[in-house]
Design a protein around this motif. Structure first.
Motif, PDB file in Angstrom:
ATOM      1  N   PRO A  11       0.655  -1.241   0.006  1.00 33.88           N
ATOM      2  CA  PRO A  11       0.109   0.003   0.034  1.00 33.88           C
ATOM      3  C   PRO A  11       0.775   1.125  -0.107  1.00 33.88           C
ATOM      4  CG  PRO A  11      -0.721  -1.712   1.659  1.00 33.88           C
ATOM      5  CD  PRO A  11       0.496  -2.028   1.139  1.00 33.88           C
ATOM      6  N   ALA A  12       1.960   1.200   0.407  1.00 33.86           N
ATOM      7  CA  ALA A  12       2.792   2.396   0.602  1.00 33.86           C
ATOM      8  C   ALA A  12       3.834   2.439  -0.532  1.00 33.86           C
ATOM      9  CB  ALA A  12       3.857   2.501   1.746  1.00 33.86           C
ATOM     10  N   GLY A  13       4.118   1.423  -1.501  1.00 39.20           N
ATOM     11  CA  GLY A  13       5.014   1.697  -2.483  1.00 39.20           C
ATOM     12  C   GLY A  13       5.455   0.177  -2.678  1.00 39.20           C
ATOM     13  N   ARG A  14       6.415  -0.044  -3.683  1.00 41.54           N
ATOM     14  CA  ARG A  14       6.826  -1.382  -3.995  1.00 41.54           C
ATOM     15  C   ARG A  14       8.055  -1.594  -3.385  1.00 41.54           C
ATOM     16  NH1 ARG A  14       7.512  -2.759 -10.390  1.00 41.54           N
ATOM     17  NH2 ARG A  14       5.269  -3.021  -9.928  1.00 41.54           N
ATOM     18  N   LEU A  15       8.155  -2.767  -2.977  1.00 39.79           N
ATOM     19  CA  LEU A  15       9.675  -3.422  -2.208  1.00 39.79           C
ATOM     20  C   LEU A  15      10.117  -4.343  -3.160  1.00 39.79           C
ATOM     21  CD1 LEU A  15       8.231  -4.558   1.166  1.00 39.79           C
ATOM     22  CD2 LEU A  15       9.226  -2.150   0.414  1.00 39.79           C
ATOM     23  N   SER A  16      11.526  -4.198  -3.112  1.00 40.72           N
ATOM     24  CA  SER A  16      12.410  -5.216  -3.937  1.00 40.72           C
ATOM     25  C   SER A  16      12.768  -6.239  -3.195  1.00 40.72           C
ATOM     26  CB  SER A  16      13.728  -4.282  -4.603  1.00 40.72           C
ATOM     27  OG  SER A  16      14.308  -3.738  -3.569  1.00 40.72           O
ATOM     28  N   GLY A  17      13.554  -7.289  -4.057  1.00 45.47           N
ATOM     29  CA  GLY A  17      14.020  -8.369  -3.370  1.00 45.47           C
ATOM     30  C   GLY A  17      14.657  -9.369  -4.271  1.00 45.47           C
TER      31      GLY A  17
END
Length: 284
Positions: A11-17
């Motif tokens: 909901p707050a933005g994209r996470l990478s991984g």
């Protein structure tokens, strides 16, 4: 085993991984949360790493860059506290599990600060986790360690720990690691967001209430030579006793390893222990 970059929307933005193994209908999904001053690369250090070994077992392994790391560096600071991170990490787990649709479910793993957050997600979020495995956390600080980390708290957005000082805390005694790992540790080093540091120094006070909320099976590994947390029999017993509602609790001591087990010679042995626990939780 090949790994690849991945992205998960929250909901707050994209996470990478980083991701390895089957991306659709894997036998199970293992989600790993790195500790402070590292990112998802901590789980992707070669054939003895969690990403490689898990994929060899036909598990999907997703190592997320936590809020404040990777793409998560761009998030507003309110998402970098433990409260904020738990919300986004829980949402990321929901999204990943929905997209990949694992046959048996999700096992959550975490190292150090990632372990603290894994336990909080397990205690507070609505996911039906099959198990939680953590290392590099404790209930009792080594003498002076809480004061040391507290001394870094300030008005800056993040702290940069010098490589030599970082290695002094993270590694066990000479002989427990290859010298090349010291250089690798310096390459992996990332700034630590201030909001999470402020919560870290309060962890020992928060741990009991967090543990009481965990109902999934729990495995805690104490590296023998952890320079941050006490690891003796009393410290281990006190930590185990906190999990009054967990389906099961396993607390083990791993000899000849420091705080960052994955950088030590026992890395492969430990990762195989993690995956054995995951297999038990997933029903195989």
């Amino acid at each position: 085993m090949k790994t690849e970059d991945c992205f998960v929307d929250t909901p707050a933005g994209r996470l990478s991984g980083r991701l390895s193994g089957p991306k659709s209908r894997p036998r199970g999904l293992v989600v790993a949360l790195h500790g402070g001053t590292y990112d998802a690369g901590y789980y992707d250090m070669g054939p003895d790493s969690l990403l490689s070994l898990g994929a060899a077992l036909d598990l999907c392994v997703l190592a997320l860059d936590r809020p404040g790391y990777g793409l998560g560096r761009a998030l507003d600071s309110r998402w970098l506290s433990f409260d904020g991170q738990v919300q986004l990490l829980a949402a990321a787990l929901d999204r990943a599990a929905g997209d990949m649709d694992p046959v048996t479910g999700v096992v959550l793993m975490g190292h150090s600060i990632g372990g603290m957050l894994a336990l909080r997600v397990a205690a507070e979020a609505k996911q039906a986790l099959r198990g939680v495995e953590v290392s590099g956390i404790g209930l009792q600080w080594r003498p002076g360690m809480q004061e040391l980390w507290s001394s870094f708290v300030g008005d800056q957005a993040a702290i940069d720990v010098p490589p030599q000082a970082h290695a002094h805390v993270m590694f066990g005694p000479p002989g427990t690691y290859a010298e090349s790992r010291l250089a690798l540790d310096a390459q992996l080093l990332r700034p630590m967001p201030m909001p999470e540091l402020m919560d870290v120094v309060r962890w020992a006070d928060a741990f009991p209430s967090v543990a009481r909320g965990v109902t999934a099976p729990v495995s805690i590994t104490f590296p023998e030579n952890d320079n941050i947390w006490m690891t003796d029999a009393d410290a281990r017993a006190c930590a185990a006793a906190l999990f009054t509602h967990a389906a099961s609790v396993r607390v083990e001591l791993l000899p000849q390893a420091g705080h960052c087990i994955e950088l030590h010679k026992r890395a492969r042995s430990y990762c195989l222990r993690q995956l054995a626990f995951a297999e038990e939780c997933l029903g195989y």
